[in-house]
Scaffold this active site. Structure first.
Site, PDB file in Angstrom:
ATOM      1  N   GLY A  18       3.662  -8.721   9.378  1.00  0.00           N
ATOM      2  CA  GLY A  18       2.268  -8.939   8.997  1.00  0.00           C
ATOM      3  C   GLY A  18       1.328  -8.029   9.756  1.00  0.00           C
ATOM      4  O   GLY A  18       1.597  -7.591  10.868  1.00  0.00           O
ATOM      5  N   CYS A  19       0.172  -7.774   9.132  1.00  0.00           N
ATOM      6  CA  CYS A  19      -0.872  -6.997   9.795  1.00  0.00           C
ATOM      7  C   CYS A  19      -2.183  -7.353   9.125  1.00  0.00           C
ATOM      8  O   CYS A  19      -2.279  -8.335   8.400  1.00  0.00           O
ATOM      9  CB  CYS A  19      -0.591  -5.505   9.697  1.00  0.00           C
ATOM     10  SG  CYS A  19      -0.552  -4.881   8.010  1.00  0.00           S
ATOM     11  N   GLY A  20      -3.212  -6.545   9.348  1.00  0.00           N
ATOM     12  CA  GLY A  20      -4.519  -6.845   8.797  1.00  0.00           C
ATOM     13  C   GLY A  20      -4.556  -6.828   7.286  1.00  0.00           C
ATOM     14  O   GLY A  20      -5.365  -7.518   6.677  1.00  0.00           O
ATOM     15  N   LEU A  21      -3.704  -6.048   6.644  1.00  0.00           N
ATOM     16  CA  LEU A  21      -3.586  -6.034   5.194  1.00  0.00           C
ATOM     17  C   LEU A  21      -2.201  -6.556   4.848  1.00  0.00           C
ATOM     18  O   LEU A  21      -1.201  -5.878   5.040  1.00  0.00           O
ATOM     19  CB  LEU A  21      -3.774  -4.604   4.643  1.00  0.00           C
ATOM     20  CG  LEU A  21      -5.185  -4.034   4.791  1.00  0.00           C
ATOM     21  CD1 LEU A  21      -5.180  -2.537   4.499  1.00  0.00           C
ATOM     22  CD2 LEU A  21      -6.140  -4.733   3.849  1.00  0.00           C
ATOM     23  N   THR A  63       1.276  -4.764   3.651  1.00  0.00           N
ATOM     24  CA  THR A  63       1.090  -3.320   3.584  1.00  0.00           C
ATOM     25  C   THR A  63       1.900  -2.651   4.684  1.00  0.00           C
ATOM     26  O   THR A  63       1.789  -3.006   5.852  1.00  0.00           O
ATOM     27  CB  THR A  63      -0.400  -2.962   3.749  1.00  0.00           C
ATOM     28  OG1 THR A  63      -1.134  -3.595   2.693  1.00  0.00           O
ATOM     29  CG2 THR A  63      -0.621  -1.474   3.690  1.00  0.00           C
TER      30      THR A  63
END
Length: 274
Positions: free
Chosen positions: A113-116, A119
């Site tokens: 997971g990340c900010g988007l 992605t």
């Protein structure tokens, strides 16, 4: 459109006023914020924090602006289920769109997971934006719409904590307004209502009470809206995306002034004053 009573809760607060700072206990209206799950053909796809009003509009608008659906008629049914921990929106969509959504979900599985969400590369972070045809609302039209926005925001008037998104015609009259604790959600709700009514996207523009970020520009362009007016500033990426789409982007819309961040080629600029 949902009224303020359905999206607000009355709770006791202490009001402190100077100079003596005596506390006054009174009731205050607070915007409701609840988890809303979007479940497509029985499969949970996303959970958003949202206000619990106009949820059928939200379901359709989110599905269109996120590219899950291409047309409103691909949404067959929406069932709103109130559960112990929040609200679940059960959407029945066309089988082809569901197959594409399943493929998208498989391509995201196993990624960190990340900010988007989902992605894995910079190339995937910014989705391609479609071209739009921008209408040309004049300065007076923009100011007229802005002057009427507040009276179309009953939840904001009651709580002070709700965003609004409005659809305005080319006279500056507000035809559709939706509110939500989240600015993206408010825009999705307005787009959902716009799509259900089959409104001509060339016959008006979107007005939002928030800043104009990349996502707000992209959501507008994804459904053919060619002009976005925001009460607050635009981000640099929003301007870049507006240029790519040919979208008219206006920000810092306040009484008596506004900034044009991008005007499409060939559109006649407003006459300068002063």
């Amino acid at each position: 459109m949902t009224d303020a009573v359905e999206c607000a809760a009355r709770l006791p607060v202490e009001e402190h006023r100077g100079p003596a700072w005596n506390a006054i206990v009174r009731d205050d209206d607070l915007t409701l914020e609840t988890p809303v799950a979007l479940v497509y053909n029985g499969i949970s796809h996303a959970v958003m924090m949202a206000s619990p009003g106009d949820l059928e509009d939200f379901a359709l608008g989110f599905s269109l602006t996120e590219g899950i659906l291409e047309h409103p008629h691909e949404l067959y049914d929406v069932e709103v289920r109130h559960e112990a921990d929040g609200i679940a929106l059960h959407l029945e969509i066309a089988s082809q769109r569901m197959a594409e959504l399943r493929q998208r979900r498989r391509s995201l599985s196993g990624k960190t997971g990340c900010g988007l969400c989902g992605t894995e590369s910079l190339e995937q972070a910014i989705r391609p934006i479609p071209s739009v045809t921008a209408p040309a609302p004049g300065d007076d039209v923009i100011q007229h719409a802005l002057s009427r926005l507040r009276e179309h925001q009953p939840i904001q008037a009651a709580t002070g904590a709700s965003h609004g998104a409005a659809w305005c015609d080319l006279n500056g009259d507000i035809l559709i307004t939706r509110e939500d604790v989240g600015r993206h959600n408010a825009l999705d709700k307005m787009i959902g209502a716009l799509s259900r009514h089959g409104t001509d996207r060339q016959a008006g523009f979107a007005l939002v009470s928030s800043r104009a970020s990349y996502e707000m520009v992209h959501k507008c362009a994804s459904v053919g809206i060619g002009a976005l007016v925001a009460v607050s500033a635009a981000t640099s990426l929003a301007v870049t995306q507006a240029e790519a789409a040919g979208l008219l982007l206006v920000g810092f819309a306040r009484p008596g002034r506004h900034l044009v961040y991008h005007r499409p080629v060939g559109m006649t600029p407003a006459r300068a004053h002063g």
